[in-house]
Write a protein that holds these residues in place. Structure first.
Motif, PDB file in Angstrom:
ATOM      1  N   LEU A  33       0.813  -1.219   0.000  1.00 37.58           N
ATOM      2  CA  LEU A  33       0.000   0.000   0.000  1.00 37.58           C
ATOM      3  C   LEU A  33       0.847   1.270   0.000  1.00 37.58           C
ATOM      4  N   GLY A  34       2.157   1.122   0.095  1.00 38.25           N
ATOM      5  CA  GLY A  34       3.014   2.301   0.137  1.00 38.25           C
ATOM      6  C   GLY A  34       2.956   3.031   1.466  1.00 38.25           C
ATOM      7  N   MET A  35       2.626   2.290   2.532  1.00 39.10           N
ATOM      8  CA  MET A  35       2.551   2.875   3.878  1.00 39.10           C
ATOM      9  C   MET A  35       3.976   2.918   4.448  1.00 39.10           C
ATOM     10  N   THR A  36       4.741   3.924   4.010  1.00 36.03           N
ATOM     11  CA  THR A  36       6.170   3.971   4.276  1.00 36.03           C
ATOM     12  C   THR A  36       6.538   4.359   5.702  1.00 36.03           C
ATOM     13  N   THR A  37       5.636   4.975   6.437  1.00 38.90           N
ATOM     14  CA  THR A  37       5.942   5.354   7.821  1.00 38.90           C
ATOM     15  C   THR A  37       5.325   4.402   8.832  1.00 38.90           C
ATOM     16  N   ALA A  38       4.436   3.538   8.397  1.00 38.21           N
ATOM     17  CA  ALA A  38       3.716   2.650   9.310  1.00 38.21           C
ATOM     18  C   ALA A  38       4.610   1.504   9.770  1.00 38.21           C
ATOM     19  N   THR A  39       4.449   1.123  11.037  1.00 36.70           N
ATOM     20  CA  THR A  39       5.215   0.011  11.587  1.00 36.70           C
ATOM     21  C   THR A  39       4.457  -0.617  12.745  1.00 36.70           C
ATOM     22  N   MET A  40       4.692  -1.901  12.949  1.00 32.12           N
ATOM     23  CA  MET A  40       4.175  -2.589  14.128  1.00 32.12           C
ATOM     24  C   MET A  40       5.262  -2.765  15.175  1.00 32.12           C
ATOM     25  N   ALA A  41       6.446  -2.237  14.900  1.00 28.30           N
ATOM     26  CA  ALA A  41       7.571  -2.391  15.825  1.00 28.30           C
ATOM     27  C   ALA A  41       7.276  -1.693  17.154  1.00 28.30           C
ATOM     28  N   GLN A  42       7.576  -2.384  18.234  1.00 28.67           N
ATOM     29  CA  GLN A  42       7.409  -1.838  19.575  1.00 28.67           C
ATOM     30  C   GLN A  42       8.674  -2.112  20.374  1.00 28.67           C
ATOM     31  N   PRO A  43       9.304  -1.102  20.947  1.00 26.35           N
ATOM     32  CA  PRO A  43       8.988   0.323  20.838  1.00 26.35           C
ATOM     33  C   PRO A  43       9.270   0.841  19.433  1.00 26.35           C
TER      34      PRO A  43
ATOM     35  N   TYR B 137      -3.235  14.659  29.743  1.00 28.85           N
ATOM     36  CA  TYR B 137      -4.153  15.793  29.676  1.00 28.85           C
ATOM     37  C   TYR B 137      -3.323  17.042  29.412  1.00 28.85           C
ATOM     38  N   ASP B 138      -3.959  18.143  29.108  1.00 28.70           N
ATOM     39  CA  ASP B 138      -3.283  19.405  28.832  1.00 28.70           C
ATOM     40  C   ASP B 138      -2.388  19.793  30.006  1.00 28.70           C
ATOM     41  N   GLY B 139      -1.110  19.991  29.726  1.00 28.38           N
ATOM     42  CA  GLY B 139      -0.171  20.398  30.764  1.00 28.38           C
ATOM     43  C   GLY B 139       0.509  19.262  31.496  1.00 28.38           C
ATOM     44  N   SER B 140       0.140  18.026  31.211  1.00 23.26           N
ATOM     45  CA  SER B 140       0.769  16.894  31.904  1.00 23.26           C
ATOM     46  C   SER B 140       2.139  16.606  31.307  1.00 23.26           C
ATOM     47  N   ASP B 141       2.902  15.792  32.015  1.00 25.38           N
ATOM     48  CA  ASP B 141       4.174  15.320  31.485  1.00 25.38           C
ATOM     49  C   ASP B 141       3.910  14.398  30.297  1.00 25.38           C
ATOM     50  N   GLU B 142       4.910  14.284  29.431  1.00 28.25           N
ATOM     51  CA  GLU B 142       4.817  13.392  28.280  1.00 28.25           C
ATOM     52  C   GLU B 142       4.678  11.949  28.743  1.00 28.25           C
ATOM     53  N   VAL B 143       3.835  11.196  28.058  1.00 25.22           N
ATOM     54  CA  VAL B 143       3.669   9.767  28.325  1.00 25.22           C
ATOM     55  C   VAL B 143       4.648   9.023  27.428  1.00 25.22           C
ATOM     56  N   PRO B 144       5.467   8.124  27.985  1.00 22.51           N
ATOM     57  CA  PRO B 144       6.393   7.361  27.131  1.00 22.51           C
ATOM     58  C   PRO B 144       5.627   6.462  26.152  1.00 22.51           C
ATOM     59  N   PHE B 145       6.322   6.026  25.103  1.00 28.18           N
ATOM     60  CA  PHE B 145       5.715   5.128  24.113  1.00 28.18           C
ATOM     61  C   PHE B 145       5.065   3.949  24.824  1.00 28.18           C
ATOM     62  N   GLU B 146       3.830   3.641  24.449  1.00 26.45           N
ATOM     63  CA  GLU B 146       3.079   2.569  25.100  1.00 26.45           C
ATOM     64  C   GLU B 146       3.140   1.292  24.275  1.00 26.45           C
ATOM     65  N   ILE B 147       3.443   0.186  24.935  1.00 28.83           N
ATOM     66  CA  ILE B 147       3.480  -1.126  24.292  1.00 28.83           C
ATOM     67  C   ILE B 147       2.069  -1.716  24.332  1.00 28.83           C
ATOM     68  N   VAL B 148       1.591  -2.175  23.180  1.00 27.96           N
ATOM     69  CA  VAL B 148       0.267  -2.792  23.074  1.00 27.96           C
ATOM     70  C   VAL B 148       0.447  -4.300  23.084  1.00 27.96           C
ATOM     71  N   SER B 149      -0.327  -4.974  23.917  1.00 30.41           N
ATOM     72  CA  SER B 149      -0.262  -6.427  23.974  1.00 30.41           C
ATOM     73  C   SER B 149      -1.678  -6.990  24.061  1.00 30.41           C
ATOM     74  N   PRO B 150      -2.006  -7.957  23.213  1.00 31.68           N
ATOM     75  CA  PRO B 150      -1.187  -8.509  22.143  1.00 31.68           C
ATOM     76  C   PRO B 150      -1.074  -7.496  21.000  1.00 31.68           C
ATOM     77  N   ALA B 151       0.093  -7.439  20.382  1.00 35.63           N
ATOM     78  CA  ALA B 151       0.396  -6.430  19.358  1.00 35.63           C
ATOM     79  C   ALA B 151      -0.635  -6.367  18.226  1.00 35.63           C
TER      80      ALA B 151
ATOM     81  N   ALA C  81      -3.617  -6.376  18.233  1.00 35.63           N
ATOM     82  CA  ALA C  81      -4.843  -5.690  18.651  1.00 35.63           C
ATOM     83  C   ALA C  81      -4.719  -4.174  18.567  1.00 35.63           C
ATOM     84  N   GLY C  82      -3.608  -3.656  18.084  1.00 32.55           N
ATOM     85  CA  GLY C  82      -3.533  -2.211  17.944  1.00 32.55           C
ATOM     86  C   GLY C  82      -2.153  -1.615  18.035  1.00 32.55           C
ATOM     87  N   ALA C  83      -1.126  -2.309  17.601  1.00 37.46           N
ATOM     88  CA  ALA C  83       0.239  -1.822  17.760  1.00 37.46           C
ATOM     89  C   ALA C  83       0.759  -1.034  16.568  1.00 37.46           C
ATOM     90  N   ILE C  84      -0.047  -0.770  15.573  1.00 35.44           N
ATOM     91  CA  ILE C  84       0.470  -0.041  14.412  1.00 35.44           C
ATOM     92  C   ILE C  84       0.612   1.436  14.749  1.00 35.44           C
TER      93      ILE C  84
END
Length: 172
Positions: A33-43, A58-72, A74-77
């Motif tokens: 499909l030419g989805m050149t930026t898409a990846t299932m790699a975690q992190p 929420y607005d003003g909160s600290d950054e949330v680190p990259f979240e690992i989805v398990s099982p991948a 189900a939504g790791a793209i």
């Protein structure tokens, strides 16, 4: 709908293909499909970090680190909006690189269970293969949403209208 079932189906697919599911998705879906930026790699691989928005609770909160989805499966793209547009075009059957025959796509978009199977539950949203089917103002909508701590996404396809929309938010 079941995240566990998606994980199990991915395991069966990877065993049948003899390659990790992440590689199977890359070879059979993302690359064609030419989805050149898409990846299932975690992190997220370092070369994709610049494509990724920072996430916040929420607005003003600290950054949330990259979240690992398990099982991948189900939504790791992780993907840009441009790549999600390419995915939507494939689901609409209008992609320059179709992944499947029109008959297969139509079958994939049909509800798996009907009123005969579900009784009164069929009055609510029913599932196709990976999408919830709804009617919105007389328009058939196939949709799926996903939520993590920081990120929230909604993909809606209007197959009879040849249109779709993808929205992704990086906080609540």
């Amino acid at each position: 709908y079941s995240n566990y079932s998606n994980g199990l189906a991915a395991y069966v697919a990877e065993r049948a293909a003899g390659v990790p599911f992440e590689d199977l998705v890359q070879q059979r879906i993302l690359d064609p499909l030419g989805m050149t930026t898409a990846t299932m790699a975690q992190p997220l691989p370092e070369e994709r970090q610049g494509d990724m928005s920072k996430g916040y609770r929420y607005d003003g909160s600290d950054e949330v680190p990259f979240e690992i989805v398990s099982p991948a499966p189900a939504g790791a793209i992780s993907a840009t909006a441009v790549d999600m547009g390419r995915f939507m075009l494939a689901q609409l059957g209008t992609s320059d690189a179709p992944l499947m025959q029109p008959e297969t796509l139509a079958l994939m978009h049909q509800p798996a269970l009907t009123e005969a199977d579900l009784g009164g539950l069929a009055a609510g949203p029913v599932m196709t293969l990976g999408f919830f089917e709804r009617d919105r103002n007389g328009h058939r909508v196939l949709s799926h949403a996903g939520d993590l701590t920081a990120f929230h996404a909604q993909l809606e396809i209007y197959p009879d209208d040849g249109a779709g929309i993808f929205i992704s938010l990086n906080s609540s």
